[in-house]
Scaffold this motif. Structure first.
Motif, PDB file in Angstrom:
ATOM      1  N   LEU A  47     -15.329  -0.868  33.218  1.00  0.00           N
ATOM      2  CA  LEU A  47     -14.520   0.106  32.478  1.00  0.00           C
ATOM      3  C   LEU A  47     -13.345  -0.586  31.805  1.00  0.00           C
ATOM      4  CD1 LEU A  47     -14.286   3.271  34.740  1.00  0.00           C
ATOM      5  CD2 LEU A  47     -14.793   3.266  32.310  1.00  0.00           C
ATOM      6  N   HIS A  48     -12.702  -1.467  32.527  1.00  0.00           N
ATOM      7  CA  HIS A  48     -11.551  -2.196  31.992  1.00  0.00           C
ATOM      8  C   HIS A  48     -11.950  -2.999  30.757  1.00  0.00           C
ATOM      9  CE1 HIS A  48      -8.267  -5.287  32.110  1.00  0.00           C
ATOM     10  NE2 HIS A  48      -7.580  -4.160  32.161  1.00  0.00           N
ATOM     11  N   ARG A  49     -13.079  -3.685  30.832  1.00  0.00           N
ATOM     12  CA  ARG A  49     -13.572  -4.451  29.681  1.00  0.00           C
ATOM     13  C   ARG A  49     -13.965  -3.525  28.531  1.00  0.00           C
ATOM     14  NH1 ARG A  49     -15.848  -7.516  33.754  1.00  0.00           N
ATOM     15  NH2 ARG A  49     -17.823  -6.399  33.617  1.00  0.00           N
ATOM     16  N   GLU A  50     -14.598  -2.411  28.846  1.00  0.00           N
ATOM     17  CA  GLU A  50     -15.063  -1.468  27.824  1.00  0.00           C
ATOM     18  C   GLU A  50     -13.898  -0.897  27.021  1.00  0.00           C
ATOM     19  OE1 GLU A  50     -17.936   0.814  25.786  1.00  0.00           O
ATOM     20  OE2 GLU A  50     -18.327  -0.704  27.316  1.00  0.00           O
ATOM     21  N   ILE A  51     -12.828  -0.537  27.708  1.00  0.00           N
ATOM     22  CA  ILE A  51     -11.677   0.070  27.024  1.00  0.00           C
ATOM     23  C   ILE A  51     -10.809  -0.994  26.368  1.00  0.00           C
ATOM     24  CG2 ILE A  51      -9.590   1.457  27.378  1.00  0.00           C
ATOM     25  CD1 ILE A  51     -11.230   2.913  29.592  1.00  0.00           C
ATOM     26  N   GLY A  52     -10.660  -2.110  27.012  1.00  0.00           N
ATOM     27  CA  GLY A  52      -9.987  -3.234  26.375  1.00  0.00           C
ATOM     28  C   GLY A  52      -8.498  -3.324  26.620  1.00  0.00           C
ATOM     29  N   ASP A  53      -7.714  -2.584  25.882  1.00  0.00           N
ATOM     30  CA  ASP A  53      -6.262  -2.802  25.896  1.00  0.00           C
ATOM     31  C   ASP A  53      -5.513  -1.926  26.898  1.00  0.00           C
ATOM     32  OD1 ASP A  53      -6.864  -0.557  24.418  1.00  0.00           O
ATOM     33  OD2 ASP A  53      -5.386  -0.937  22.863  1.00  0.00           O
ATOM     34  N   ILE A  54      -6.175  -1.458  27.929  1.00  0.00           N
ATOM     35  CA  ILE A  54      -5.518  -0.685  28.980  1.00  0.00           C
ATOM     36  C   ILE A  54      -5.176  -1.634  30.135  1.00  0.00           C
ATOM     37  CG2 ILE A  54      -7.721  -0.036  30.054  1.00  0.00           C
ATOM     38  CD1 ILE A  54      -6.452   2.664  30.798  1.00  0.00           C
ATOM     39  N   SER A  55      -4.010  -1.451  30.737  1.00  0.00           N
ATOM     40  CA  SER A  55      -3.664  -2.267  31.900  1.00  0.00           C
ATOM     41  C   SER A  55      -4.481  -1.787  33.097  1.00  0.00           C
ATOM     42  CB  SER A  55      -2.166  -2.165  32.208  1.00  0.00           C
ATOM     43  OG  SER A  55      -1.853  -0.895  32.747  1.00  0.00           O
ATOM     44  N   ARG A  56      -4.651  -2.658  34.043  1.00  0.00           N
ATOM     45  CA  ARG A  56      -5.410  -2.306  35.251  1.00  0.00           C
ATOM     46  C   ARG A  56      -4.715  -1.168  36.003  1.00  0.00           C
ATOM     47  NH1 ARG A  56      -9.293  -5.911  36.207  1.00  0.00           N
ATOM     48  NH2 ARG A  56      -9.403  -5.646  38.460  1.00  0.00           N
ATOM     49  N   GLN A  57      -3.396  -1.210  36.048  1.00  0.00           N
ATOM     50  CA  GLN A  57      -2.628  -0.165  36.735  1.00  0.00           C
ATOM     51  C   GLN A  57      -2.811   1.189  36.042  1.00  0.00           C
ATOM     52  OE1 GLN A  57       1.625  -0.753  36.704  1.00  0.00           O
ATOM     53  NE2 GLN A  57       1.933   0.620  38.438  1.00  0.00           N
ATOM     54  N   MET A  58      -2.762   1.208  34.714  1.00  0.00           N
ATOM     55  CA  MET A  58      -2.930   2.462  33.981  1.00  0.00           C
ATOM     56  C   MET A  58      -4.359   2.983  34.114  1.00  0.00           C
ATOM     57  SD  MET A  58      -1.690   4.945  32.368  1.00  0.00           S
ATOM     58  CE  MET A  58      -0.046   4.377  32.051  1.00  0.00           C
ATOM     59  N   LEU A  59      -5.340   2.090  34.101  1.00  0.00           N
ATOM     60  CA  LEU A  59      -6.718   2.513  34.305  1.00  0.00           C
ATOM     61  C   LEU A  59      -6.881   3.136  35.685  1.00  0.00           C
ATOM     62  CD1 LEU A  59      -9.656   2.775  33.470  1.00  0.00           C
ATOM     63  CD2 LEU A  59     -10.003   0.384  34.177  1.00  0.00           C
ATOM     64  N   SER A  60      -6.297   2.521  36.676  1.00  0.00           N
ATOM     65  CA  SER A  60      -6.371   3.062  38.034  1.00  0.00           C
ATOM     66  C   SER A  60      -5.751   4.457  38.107  1.00  0.00           C
ATOM     67  CB  SER A  60      -5.665   2.114  39.002  1.00  0.00           C
ATOM     68  OG  SER A  60      -5.727   2.622  40.313  1.00  0.00           O
ATOM     69  N   ARG A  61      -4.585   4.638  37.515  1.00  0.00           N
ATOM     70  CA  ARG A  61      -3.923   5.958  37.495  1.00  0.00           C
ATOM     71  C   ARG A  61      -4.766   6.993  36.759  1.00  0.00           C
ATOM     72  NH1 ARG A  61       1.657   4.687  35.153  1.00  0.00           N
ATOM     73  NH2 ARG A  61       1.938   2.775  36.270  1.00  0.00           N
ATOM     74  N   THR A  62      -5.327   6.585  35.621  1.00  0.00           N
ATOM     75  CA  THR A  62      -6.137   7.504  34.820  1.00  0.00           C
ATOM     76  C   THR A  62      -7.387   7.916  35.583  1.00  0.00           C
ATOM     77  OG1 THR A  62      -5.297   6.501  32.785  1.00  0.00           O
ATOM     78  CG2 THR A  62      -7.327   7.784  32.607  1.00  0.00           C
ATOM     79  N   LEU A  63      -8.041   6.968  36.240  1.00  0.00           N
ATOM     80  CA  LEU A  63      -9.233   7.285  37.020  1.00  0.00           C
ATOM     81  C   LEU A  63      -8.903   8.252  38.159  1.00  0.00           C
ATOM     82  CD1 LEU A  63     -10.860   3.745  37.132  1.00  0.00           C
ATOM     83  CD2 LEU A  63     -11.800   5.777  35.993  1.00  0.00           C
ATOM     84  N   LYS A  64      -7.792   8.039  38.838  1.00  0.00           N
ATOM     85  CA  LYS A  64      -7.393   8.935  39.924  1.00  0.00           C
ATOM     86  C   LYS A  64      -7.135  10.342  39.401  1.00  0.00           C
ATOM     87  CE  LYS A  64      -5.530   5.415  42.948  1.00  0.00           C
ATOM     88  NZ  LYS A  64      -4.368   4.690  43.396  1.00  0.00           N
ATOM     89  N   LYS A  65      -6.482  10.432  38.269  1.00  0.00           N
ATOM     90  CA  LYS A  65      -6.188  11.730  37.672  1.00  0.00           C
ATOM     91  C   LYS A  65      -7.479  12.456  37.291  1.00  0.00           C
ATOM     92  CE  LYS A  65      -4.668  11.951  33.505  1.00  0.00           C
ATOM     93  NZ  LYS A  65      -3.902  11.887  32.268  1.00  0.00           N
ATOM     94  N   LEU A  66      -8.390  11.738  36.645  1.00  0.00           N
ATOM     95  CA  LEU A  66      -9.660  12.347  36.237  1.00  0.00           C
ATOM     96  C   LEU A  66     -10.509  12.738  37.442  1.00  0.00           C
ATOM     97  CD1 LEU A  66     -10.538  10.042  33.206  1.00  0.00           C
ATOM     98  CD2 LEU A  66      -9.843  12.455  33.115  1.00  0.00           C
ATOM     99  N   GLU A  67     -10.435  11.944  38.499  1.00  0.00           N
ATOM    100  CA  GLU A  67     -11.156  12.285  39.723  1.00  0.00           C
ATOM    101  C   GLU A  67     -10.534  13.519  40.386  1.00  0.00           C
ATOM    102  OE1 GLU A  67     -12.624  10.282  43.934  1.00  0.00           O
ATOM    103  OE2 GLU A  67     -11.048   9.285  42.780  1.00  0.00           O
ATOM    104  N   ASN A  68      -9.214  13.566  40.456  1.00  0.00           N
ATOM    105  CA  ASN A  68      -8.530  14.722  41.055  1.00  0.00           C
ATOM    106  C   ASN A  68      -8.844  16.015  40.320  1.00  0.00           C
ATOM    107  OD1 ASN A  68      -7.315  13.173  43.024  1.00  0.00           O
ATOM    108  ND2 ASN A  68      -5.393  12.949  41.913  1.00  0.00           N
ATOM    109  N   ASP A  69      -9.022  15.933  39.005  1.00  0.00           N
ATOM    110  CA  ASP A  69      -9.317  17.119  38.205  1.00  0.00           C
ATOM    111  C   ASP A  69     -10.804  17.437  38.140  1.00  0.00           C
ATOM    112  OD1 ASP A  69      -6.647  17.481  37.755  1.00  0.00           O
ATOM    113  OD2 ASP A  69      -6.691  16.942  35.634  1.00  0.00           O
ATOM    114  N   GLY A  70     -11.641  16.594  38.722  1.00  0.00           N
ATOM    115  CA  GLY A  70     -13.065  16.882  38.806  1.00  0.00           C
ATOM    116  C   GLY A  70     -13.905  16.421  37.633  1.00  0.00           C
ATOM    117  N   TYR A  71     -13.341  15.631  36.714  1.00  0.00           N
ATOM    118  CA  TYR A  71     -14.098  15.136  35.569  1.00  0.00           C
ATOM    119  C   TYR A  71     -15.031  13.982  35.944  1.00  0.00           C
ATOM    120  CZ  TYR A  71     -10.911  17.721  32.517  1.00  0.00           C
ATOM    121  OH  TYR A  71     -10.193  18.705  31.913  1.00  0.00           O
TER     122      TYR A  71
END
Length: 122
Positions: A47-71
């Motif tokens: 995922l990190h490679r696919e998106i490219g310019d996202i930091s690992r920390q921001m990707l982790s936060r985004t994934l947690k948020k999307l998981e919490n919301d059920g996406y």
């Protein structure tokens, strides 16, 4: 004593569905993560490679948020080293159609929007 109806009430953080959903998926990264997961299940580094310019920390936060919301769902495999995969849930999959329409609209109109911004700043 509360009744069954009160016990089953959902405490909405934001009572307006439009604001609630857009506040959560309208950030800089959520749509890109959902788009990346549209075709396949991916691991964090993929995922990190696919998106490219996202930091690992921001990707982790985004994934947690999307998981919490059920996406998306997160599956941890008991291996050494541990393997974690992310995939769209049924809810996330149901969001693909409106999301892709929005993406197409953005692609179709991006030049006009940039031109309008340029004209306004002159």
């Amino acid at each position: 004593m509360t009744n069954d109806l009160e016990d089953n009430m959902i405490d909405f953080e934001q009572p307006c569905p439009i604001r609630d959903v857009l506040d959560r998926i309208g950030d800089q990264w959520s749509l890109l993560v959902l788009k990346a997961l549209e075709i396949q299940t991916l691991r964090f580094n993929s995922l990190h490679r696919e998106i490219g310019d996202i930091s690992r920390q921001m990707l982790s936060r985004t994934l947690k948020k999307l998981e919490n919301d059920g996406y998306i769902s997160r599956t941890i495999y008991a291996e050494v080293p541990p393997r974690v995969e992310y995939t769209l849930t049924d809810l996330g999959g149901s969001f693909l159609k409106p999301m892709n329409i929005l993406i197409q609209w953005a692609n179709d109109n991006h030049e006009a929007i940039c031109l309008a911004r340029k004209n306004l700043s002159q």
